[in-house]
Design a protein around this motif. Structure first.
Motif, PDB file in Angstrom:
ATOM      1  N   GLN A 156       8.090  -0.256   5.077  1.00  0.00           N
ATOM      2  CA  GLN A 156       7.036  -0.229   4.067  1.00  0.00           C
ATOM      3  C   GLN A 156       7.665  -0.529   2.706  1.00  0.00           C
ATOM      4  O   GLN A 156       8.732  -0.015   2.367  1.00  0.00           O
ATOM      5  CB  GLN A 156       6.364   1.148   4.054  1.00  0.00           C
ATOM      6  CG  GLN A 156       5.139   1.246   3.167  1.00  0.00           C
ATOM      7  CD  GLN A 156       4.432   2.582   3.320  1.00  0.00           C
ATOM      8  OE1 GLN A 156       4.588   3.282   4.322  1.00  0.00           O
ATOM      9  NE2 GLN A 156       3.645   2.955   2.334  1.00  0.00           N
ATOM     10  N   ILE A 202       0.752  -2.905  -1.370  1.00  0.00           N
ATOM     11  CA  ILE A 202       1.769  -2.236  -0.553  1.00  0.00           C
ATOM     12  C   ILE A 202       1.807  -2.927   0.798  1.00  0.00           C
ATOM     13  O   ILE A 202       0.766  -3.153   1.414  1.00  0.00           O
ATOM     14  CB  ILE A 202       1.433  -0.739  -0.374  1.00  0.00           C
ATOM     15  CG1 ILE A 202       1.319  -0.045  -1.735  1.00  0.00           C
ATOM     16  CG2 ILE A 202       2.490  -0.050   0.480  1.00  0.00           C
ATOM     17  CD1 ILE A 202       0.749   1.366  -1.654  1.00  0.00           C
ATOM     18  N   THR A 229       5.130   4.990   0.232  1.00  0.00           N
ATOM     19  CA  THR A 229       5.174   4.412  -1.117  1.00  0.00           C
ATOM     20  C   THR A 229       4.625   5.431  -2.102  1.00  0.00           C
ATOM     21  O   THR A 229       3.494   5.903  -1.965  1.00  0.00           O
ATOM     22  CB  THR A 229       4.307   3.134  -1.204  1.00  0.00           C
ATOM     23  OG1 THR A 229       4.831   2.152  -0.317  1.00  0.00           O
ATOM     24  CG2 THR A 229       4.302   2.585  -2.637  1.00  0.00           C
TER      25      THR A 229
END
Lengths: 109, 115
Positions: free
Chosen positions: B6, B21, B110
């Motif tokens: 990620q 993201i 994130t």
């Protein structure tokens, strides 16, 4: 409704054993997961139980009783690095995970 | 286990801007991806479920026009937070699974801060 209950916080001593309990009520059941999550990090998979009984994996064991809607995670020979949050999650009939709020485990020397 | 990457790990953006993201499965085909949001000291809250090539299914209370999810390939899903506000500041985590597998693998998460 769907609900997962686990204690908010537990404290244990390094080298000892601790049991974290989880009760669940979900629409259908396709297994019970335990995850470890350190602060600021994503969860890490620990165990998956779909049948009744105890699954042992090194220092960690997980138990499931489907009739009681109950699971526990057992941690042996506790180490300081085991300080983390432990998340219980039940997979419902749609294969979606329903998450508990997590149990913060504090290990003291 | 399988690896889910990620990116970015953390981002700070100004209020009103958009942030994307990315969530990639590195060694398996992610037919299903899940996007979660986690506020401090709270559990993971599922935002949406996306199947490759289909529109995402959003959970109740999640604005689909604000949180745009794209899952155009078997290895990549993106979450775009549009017109971000300070209350969108949170930890966003993706997870991915292949086919009928029960286990999903998590990305690193994130940390989004909107100032």
């Amino acid at each position: 409704g769907q609900n997962i209950d686990q204690p908010t916080e537990m404290t244990a001593t390094e080298g000892a054993i601790v049991q974290i309990n989880c009760t669940y009520q979900t629409s259908g059941f396709n297994g019970l997961f335990w995850y470890q999550q350190h602060a600021g990090e994503a969860p890490t998979f620990l165990s998956y139980n779909v049948l009744d009984g105890l699954e042992e994996k090194g220092r960690f064991s997980s138990f499931l009783s489907r009739s009681k809607g109950y699971s526990y995670l057992l941690l042996k020979e506790l180490q300081m690095k085991d300080s983390a949050s432990y998340l219980c999650a039940s997979m419902d009939s749609n294969y979606q995970l329903i998450w508990g709020a997590g149990t913060k485990l504090i290990i003291k020397p | 286990g399988a690896v889910v990457s990620q990116h970015p790990s953390w981002v700070i953006c100004k209020s009103g801007t958009s942030v994307k993201i990315e969530c990639r499965s590195l060694d398996f085909q992610a037919t299903t991806m899940f996007w979660y949001r986690q506020f401090p000291k709270q559990s993971l809250m599922l935002m949406a479920t996306s199947n490759e090539g289909s529109k995402a299914t959003y959970e109740q209370g999640v604005e689909k026009d604000k949180f745009l999810i794209n899952h155009a390939s078997l290895t990549l899903s993106t979450l775009t937070v549009t017109s971000a506000h300070p209350e969108d500041s949170s930890f966003y985590i993706c997870s991915a699974k292949q086919g009928a597998d029960t286990e999903a693998f998590f990305g690193q998460g994130t940390r989004l801060t909107v100032v």
